[in-house]
Design an enzyme around this catalytic site. Structure first.
Site, PDB file in Angstrom:
ATOM      1  N   HIS A 181      78.184  90.206  35.289  1.00 53.40           N
ATOM      2  CA  HIS A 181      76.734  89.978  35.628  1.00 53.40           C
ATOM      3  C   HIS A 181      76.457  88.515  35.284  1.00 53.40           C
ATOM      4  CE1 HIS A 181      75.534  94.391  34.800  1.00 53.40           C
ATOM      5  NE2 HIS A 181      76.320  94.334  35.649  1.00 53.40           N
ATOM      6  N   TYR A 195      64.420  93.135  38.028  1.00 49.72           N
ATOM      7  CA  TYR A 195      65.041  93.316  39.426  1.00 49.72           C
ATOM      8  C   TYR A 195      64.161  92.985  40.417  1.00 49.72           C
ATOM      9  CZ  TYR A 195      68.859  95.226  36.755  1.00 49.72           C
ATOM     10  OH  TYR A 195      69.902  95.283  35.855  1.00 49.72           O
ATOM     11  N   ASP A 234      71.789  88.957  37.705  1.00 50.89           N
ATOM     12  CA  ASP A 234      71.065  89.888  36.977  1.00 50.89           C
ATOM     13  C   ASP A 234      69.686  89.360  36.632  1.00 50.89           C
ATOM     14  OD1 ASP A 234      71.152  92.254  35.585  1.00 50.89           O
ATOM     15  OD2 ASP A 234      72.303  91.493  34.027  1.00 50.89           O
ATOM     16  N   HIS A 235      68.661  90.003  36.269  1.00 53.29           N
ATOM     17  CA  HIS A 235      67.568  89.993  35.670  1.00 53.29           C
ATOM     18  C   HIS A 235      66.895  88.524  36.082  1.00 53.29           C
ATOM     19  CE1 HIS A 235      68.438  92.408  32.172  1.00 53.29           C
ATOM     20  NE2 HIS A 235      68.595  93.032  33.221  1.00 53.29           N
ATOM     21  N   CYS A 255      78.831  90.993  31.096  1.00 53.04           N
ATOM     22  CA  CYS A 255      77.438  90.695  31.384  1.00 53.04           C
ATOM     23  C   CYS A 255      77.111  89.416  30.488  1.00 53.04           C
ATOM     24  CB  CYS A 255      76.539  91.872  30.720  1.00 53.04           C
ATOM     25  SG  CYS A 255      75.110  91.390  31.056  1.00 53.04           S
ATOM     26  N   HIS A 306      79.949  98.032  29.912  1.00 58.42           N
ATOM     27  CA  HIS A 306      78.697  97.171  29.761  1.00 58.42           C
ATOM     28  C   HIS A 306      78.657  96.877  28.225  1.00 58.42           C
ATOM     29  CE1 HIS A 306      75.006  95.184  29.972  1.00 58.42           C
ATOM     30  NE2 HIS A 306      75.081  95.227  31.343  1.00 58.42           N
TER      31      HIS A 306
HETATM   32  C1  DNO Z   1      70.176  96.332  32.557  1.00 57.43           C
HETATM   33  C2  DNO Z   1      71.414  96.914  33.011  1.00 57.43           C
HETATM   34  C3  DNO Z   1      71.918  97.845  32.066  1.00 57.43           C
HETATM   35  C4  DNO Z   1      73.378  98.382  32.757  1.00 57.43           C
HETATM   36  C5  DNO Z   1      73.936  99.587  32.151  1.00 57.43           C
HETATM   37  C6  DNO Z   1      75.161  99.805  32.456  1.00 57.43           C
HETATM   38  O1  DNO Z   1      69.576  95.616  33.175  1.00 57.43           O
HETATM   39  O2  DNO Z   1      72.423  95.635  32.985  1.00 57.43           O
HETATM   40  O3  DNO Z   1      71.201  99.005  32.059  1.00 57.43           O
HETATM   41  O4  DNO Z   1      73.197  98.664  33.924  1.00 57.43           O
HETATM   42  O5  DNO Z   1      73.877  99.223  30.490  1.00 57.43           O
HETATM   43  O6  DNO Z   1      75.913 100.891  32.149  1.00 57.43           O
END
Ligand code: DNO
Length: 391
Positions: free
Chosen positions: A305, A365, A348-349, A278, A240
């Protein structure tokens, strides 16, 4: 792409039954109860896997198999910890779980200063405020030498903030930066820790003398040991990127831009050594154009992501709508759908909306916010798939 969702295990208030109803196909999760550095046994993996399968879903991706701190700073215990990591990877492979996400950020995973930044419409999202972050570093953490990392303008802003910041706001900064964003991602600090600031200082001390080059070498050493295991068990390991993608707290960050990603994929040039794309983390760096990165590294991207950010003046950034911002999700979906229509993707988020704020979800989340984002992403995917079917 495969529509996946980050789920935090049996205690997650968002149930697998809820996820099936909203069209989720695959689950992204981890054995959150296993302390960092310990082996994930086949038995424990199978237990969670069957629970997921009984709900009609599949465990598609591990996020994360955490890399113990001593592996990153090259501590005395490194060999044993890498050995444990290899065993966990092999056990995941034996259970048929073939995508494993991790990160190599020293001490602190993702960073935000505000977890509920208000939007004009009454919803909220995550936010990074450079002055407040500098305030945390200079005035709360009181990190030695920290002033050298900031511009005269930053220092002035911090002095100005000091005139009116309240005790409660200072506490909230500690909570947001090193507690609430960390514990649930298997980070170093949890809500149970009484003095998170002192603990955080101790963790930072491990990195005295570890610069960018040294951290890279520690990553290379880790990858050299684990990638053959990934190859043996057909596991795709995917790092990531650093979030945010710039240096913080005097720590080296080594997955922030095109050069970094190119370096790490070459460091052990094997298809099992890959990237978690991401889009949100990468888009928060002004140096990055996510479309260029996605095109260049597509064949080594094993997990995606989807979220977007807006970079604001003064070094601040915020999560934007999944339909807007700097991540250009439509074009990314075009690139990824062409490359591999079964690539696992999670939104994500999400924003906090429609009562999400009362449910105690992990920051970023939310249920309704992420569900809305998933619907937007599904819409974009449908249009792209239609375009591709006409090619
Ligand atoms: C946050 C996530 C990160 C991710 C880690 C992967 O929202 O995207 O905490 O899970 O960095 O190791």
């Amino acid at each position: 792409m495969e529509k996946t969702w980050r789920w935090f295990g049996k205690k997650d208030p968002i149930t697998l039954q809820m996820l099936r109803q909203i069209g989720v196909e695959g689950i992204v999760t981890a054995l959150h109860e296993v302390p960092n550095g310990e082996v994930w046994s086949v038995e424990a993996i199978r237990d969670l896997q069957s629970y997921i399968e009984e709900a009609g879903l599949r465990w598609s991706v591990v996020e994360s198999l955490p890399v113990a701190e001593a592996i990153k700073y090259g501590g005395a215990d490194r060999e044993r910890l890498i050995g444990n990591y290899c065993t966990s990877l092999a056990n995941l492979g034996r259970c048929g779980i073939r995508t494993v996400c991790y990160n190599f950020m020293p001490v602190i995973d993702w960073i935000r200063t505000d977890l509920y930044h208000p939007w004009p419409d009454g919803s909220s999202s995550l936010y990074f405020d450079r002055t407040r972050f500098a305030y945390f570093d200079l005035r709360i953490l009181q990190r030695e030498g920290a002033t050298l990392d900031y511009s005269p303008m930053d220092l002035e802003n911090v002095a100005e903030l000091d005139k009116h910041i309240t005790q409660a706001e200072k506490q909230e900064l500690i909570e947001s930066i090193i507690v609430k964003t960390q514990g649930f991602v298997s980070g170093n600090i949890t809500e149970a820790d009484r003095d998170p600031v002192s603990l955080f200082r101790e963790l930072l001390d491990h990195y005295n003398g570890i610069d960018r080059q040294a951290l890279r070498e520690n990553l290379r050493c880790f990858l050299t040991a684990v990638i053959p295991v990934c190859e043996g068990y057909k596991v795709n390991l995917c790092i990531h990127p650093d979030d945010p993608p710039f240096q913080v707290l005097g720590l080296p960050r080594i997955v922030t831009n095109e050069t970094d990603i190119g370096w790490l994929l070459q460091a052990v040039d094997n298809p099992h050594n890959g990237l978690t794309f991401c889009a949100g983390s990468l888009s928060a760096g002004e140096q990055n154009d996510t479309r260029v990165l996605a095109r260049r590294f597509a064949s080594r991207i094993h997990f995606v992501h989807l979220r977007s950010t807006e970079v604001l003046p003064g070094g601040n950034f915020m999560e934007s709508s999944h339909l807007g911002g700097r991540a250009h999700l439509i074009e990314l979906i075009r690139i990824f759908e062409r490359e591999n229509p079964r690539l696992p993707m999670r939104v994500d988020h999400g924003r906090t909306i429609l009562g999400d704020e009362t449910k105690g979800y992990n920051p970023g989340y939310s249920f309704h916010g992420r569900m809305l984002a998933l619907a937007q992403v599904e819409g974009m995917m449908a249009v792209v798939q239609d375009e591709l079917s006409r090619d």
